[in-house]
Design an enzyme around this catalytic site. Structure first.
Site, PDB file in Angstrom:
ATOM      1  N   GLU A 240       0.957  -1.045   0.054  1.00 15.16           N
ATOM      2  CA  GLU A 240      -0.006   0.097   0.061  1.00 15.16           C
ATOM      3  C   GLU A 240       0.914   1.300   0.024  1.00 15.16           C
ATOM      4  O   GLU A 240       1.654   1.539   0.876  1.00 15.16           O
ATOM      5  CB  GLU A 240      -0.989  -0.051   1.335  1.00 15.16           C
ATOM      6  CG  GLU A 240      -1.823   1.185   1.174  1.00 15.16           C
ATOM      7  CD  GLU A 240      -2.687   1.089   2.601  1.00 15.16           C
ATOM      8  OE1 GLU A 240      -2.934   2.238   2.935  1.00 15.16           O
ATOM      9  OE2 GLU A 240      -2.850   0.188   3.086  1.00 15.16           O
TER      10      GLU A 240
ATOM     11  N   THR B  21      -4.902   6.383   2.123  1.00 16.89           N
ATOM     12  CA  THR B  21      -5.208   7.701   2.608  1.00 16.89           C
ATOM     13  C   THR B  21      -5.859   8.483   1.310  1.00 16.89           C
ATOM     14  O   THR B  21      -5.718   9.360   1.069  1.00 16.89           O
ATOM     15  CB  THR B  21      -3.799   8.350   3.012  1.00 16.89           C
ATOM     16  OG1 THR B  21      -2.992   7.561   3.860  1.00 16.89           O
ATOM     17  CG2 THR B  21      -4.446   9.678   3.946  1.00 16.89           C
TER      18      THR B  21
ATOM     19  N   LYS C  18     -10.861  -1.420   7.059  1.00 11.72           N
ATOM     20  CA  LYS C  18      -9.677  -1.033   7.750  1.00 11.72           C
ATOM     21  C   LYS C  18     -10.011  -0.122   9.122  1.00 11.72           C
ATOM     22  O   LYS C  18     -10.570   0.332   9.513  1.00 11.72           O
ATOM     23  CB  LYS C  18      -8.734   0.207   6.929  1.00 11.72           C
ATOM     24  CG  LYS C  18      -7.542   0.450   7.868  1.00 11.72           C
ATOM     25  CD  LYS C  18      -6.876   1.565   6.819  1.00 11.72           C
ATOM     26  CE  LYS C  18      -5.902   2.261   7.689  1.00 11.72           C
ATOM     27  NZ  LYS C  18      -5.104   3.195   6.759  1.00 11.72           N
TER      28      LYS C  18
END
Length: 241
Positions: A42, A74, A133
């Protein structure tokens, strides 16, 4: 060969989350991770030039010749989601509920791991995408994930935040599908490879027999190559398209 991010993460068990000073550094770090046997990485939008880094790494392969799965974390706006997917991202990750990103992901048929902290936020993400998440995970600890697993037995849960590599077994035992790691991974190539080898499923010694229940979150079958529930702390959830 499985290529869906959820199944890859269930086998890989830890997800490196990279926040680098620039795109070149992100590419170098990703290349090192792939060479160590990691397949899913990621990158994050906090890295300057992140879209270019995604485009440069999305065509790479890991140490076993499998296509890399480069995710972007993000991601909180529709513009970021579109840019990430256009650059070749295999999946998107947000740190908190992001309706704009969810909409883009649904429209583009993309994999989205939406962030949440409260049970309501996490359940909403799971209902929409099958995965969530859990962030910031260190606040609730493994016990929080264990409680979530009790009411979300089939969810892909990826706790992230304040977790080091040595902590991963505790989180897996609590029911995490995979664990996001933002720091603490070794820089030495051999040591880094050893980290991923530690969590890699072993190849079965004999042909697989009839499907058997493999514990929480995997009704009806185990993870390929997994020796069974008696020899591991917790099972990875089954991906259901």
């Amino acid at each position: 060969m499985t290529s869906h991010p959820y199944e890859v993460l269930a086998a890989q068990r830890l997800l490196p989350v990279l926040r680098n000073a620039d795109a070149d550094e992100a590419v170098r770090a990703t290349t090192a991770l792939l060479a160590a046997g990691c397949r899913a990485v990621e990158l994050t939008t906090s890295t300057p030039g992140w879209a270019g880094a995604v485009a440069r790494t999305a065509e790479l392969a890991d140490a076993h010749g499998r296509p890399a799965l480069i995710g972007v974390g993000t991601v909180t706006t529709a513009a970021q989601a579109r840019a990430a997917l256009d650059a070749g991202a295999a999946f998107l990750v947000s740190p908190y509920p992001a309706p704009e990103v969810r909409e883009v992901a649904a429209r583009r048929g993309a994999v989205f791991v939406e962030g949440g902290f409260t049970p309501a936020e996490i359940a909403s993400a799971v209902r929409a995408c099958g995965a969530a998440k859990v962030f910031p995970a260190h606040v609730g600890g493994p016990g929080f994930v264990r409680s979530l697993r009790a009411v979300l037995p089939d969810a892909v849960l990826i706790p992230t935040g304040g977790i080091g590599p040595d902590d991963v077994p505790d989180w897996i035992a609590a029911g995490a599908t995979a664990v996001g790691i933002g720091s603490g991974l070794p820089s030495d190539p051999e040591a880094l490879a050893a980290v991923f080898a530690r969590f890699r499923p072993a190849k079965p010694a004999v042909p697989a027999g009839p499907a058997v229940p493999a514990g929480p979150g995997v009704p009806g079958r185990g993870v390929p190559g997994d020796p069974g529930p008696a020899s591991r702390p917790a099972a990875a959830p089954e991906f259901r398209p």
